[in-house]
Design a protein around this motif. Structure first.
Motif, mmCIF file in Angstrom:
data_model
loop_
_atom_site.group_PDB
_atom_site.id
_atom_site.type_symbol
_atom_site.label_atom_id
_atom_site.label_comp_id
_atom_site.label_asym_id
_atom_site.label_seq_id
_atom_site.Cartn_x
_atom_site.Cartn_y
_atom_site.Cartn_z
ATOM 1 N N ASP A 59 0.858 -1.413 0.073
ATOM 2 C CA ASP A 59 -0.105 -0.044 -0.035
ATOM 3 C C ASP A 59 0.723 1.288 0.043
ATOM 4 N N GLU A 60 2.242 1.025 0.010
ATOM 5 C CA GLU A 60 3.018 2.228 0.184
ATOM 6 C C GLU A 60 3.528 2.403 -1.218
ATOM 7 N N ILE A 61 2.928 1.662 -2.199
ATOM 8 C CA ILE A 61 3.665 1.625 -3.806
ATOM 9 C C ILE A 61 2.725 1.957 -4.310
ATOM 10 N N SER A 62 2.717 2.666 -5.624
ATOM 11 C CA SER A 62 1.865 3.016 -6.681
ATOM 12 C C SER A 62 2.299 2.639 -7.978
ATOM 13 N N VAL A 63 1.700 2.118 -8.931
ATOM 14 C CA VAL A 63 2.340 1.926 -10.307
ATOM 15 C C VAL A 63 1.232 2.583 -11.292
ATOM 16 N N THR A 64 1.617 3.521 -12.067
ATOM 17 C CA THR A 64 0.920 4.312 -12.982
ATOM 18 C C THR A 64 1.194 3.859 -14.599
ATOM 19 N N ALA A 65 0.316 3.335 -15.362
ATOM 20 C CA ALA A 65 0.829 3.446 -16.884
ATOM 21 C C ALA A 65 0.030 4.331 -17.700
ATOM 22 N N GLU A 66 0.671 5.353 -18.548
ATOM 23 C CA GLU A 66 -0.011 6.119 -19.251
ATOM 24 C C GLU A 66 0.829 6.436 -20.566
ATOM 25 N N SER A 67 0.404 6.290 -21.753
ATOM 26 C CA SER A 67 0.961 6.641 -22.945
ATOM 27 C C SER A 67 2.540 6.456 -22.957
ATOM 28 N N ASN A 68 2.722 5.084 -23.082
ATOM 29 C CA ASN A 68 4.293 4.511 -23.357
ATOM 30 C C ASN A 68 5.033 4.759 -22.154
ATOM 31 N N VAL A 69 4.552 5.053 -20.948
ATOM 32 C CA VAL A 69 5.489 5.482 -19.768
ATOM 33 C C VAL A 69 4.676 4.562 -18.576
ATOM 34 N N VAL A 70 5.678 3.906 -17.894
ATOM 35 C CA VAL A 70 5.291 3.255 -16.342
ATOM 36 C C VAL A 70 6.015 3.932 -15.711
ATOM 37 N N THR A 71 5.127 4.534 -14.249
ATOM 38 C CA THR A 71 6.059 5.092 -13.267
ATOM 39 C C THR A 71 5.548 4.413 -12.087
ATOM 40 N N ILE A 72 6.502 4.220 -11.360
ATOM 41 C CA ILE A 72 6.450 3.394 -9.832
ATOM 42 C C ILE A 72 7.062 4.386 -9.117
#
Length: 151
Positions: A59-72
């Motif tokens: 719950d302290e980590i977030s993964v976001t995917a949008e337009s050819n970029v993954v952000t952790i």
């Protein structure tokens, strides 16, 4: 200092392979290497990014995917102040970006034994896949017919 032309290398790489070179270049440019990670090829069109996140909870980590970029992103919520004699396990906040090739999508993310594993799949649309084109006007089998003279 010499300048190298890497253009011939880009002609033979497909999909995610160029990302490996971008990641290596970013690491050499002095970018913070926290948290440590691996990028693996699991198959022809399957990849996996693994990040070592010891001390973090899911719950302290977030993964976001949008337009050819993954952000952790991760931030440790240290609720109880502790007095450390030695602190070797880093728990500082981080934000890491991975650029993805065209048609590479994040399929899943799992957190197990301190490793965050993000599975990626390259799904090329049918319209973009190579197809065989028939050539009209050519005789079948390249067979030539000779005229015979009447006896």
């Amino acid at each position: 200092m010499r300048s190298y032309d890497f253009a011939p290398l880009w002609r033979s790489t497909i999909g995610f392979d160029r990302l490996f070179d971008l990641v290596d270049a970013a690491a050499r440019a002095g970018e913070d290497n926290y948290p440590p990670y691996n990028i693996e090829r699991l198959g022809e069109d399957r990849y996996q990014i693994s990040l070592a996140l010891a001390g973090f909870a899911p719950d302290e980590i977030s993964v976001t995917a949008e337009s050819n970029v993954v952000t952790i992103e991760g931030s440790k919520s240290d609720k109880a102040e502790r007095e450390y004699l030695y602190r070797g396990i880093s728990a500082r906040p981080f934000k890491r970006h991975f650029n993805l090739a065209d048609y590479v999508q994040v399929k899943s993310a799992a957190f197990d034994n301190g490793l965050l594993k993000i599975e990626l799949v390259r799904e090329v649309p049918e319209a973009m896949k190579p197809r065989r084109i028939a050539i009209n006007g050519a005789p079948a089998g390249n067979v030539q017919q000779l005229e015979a003279k009447a006896a």
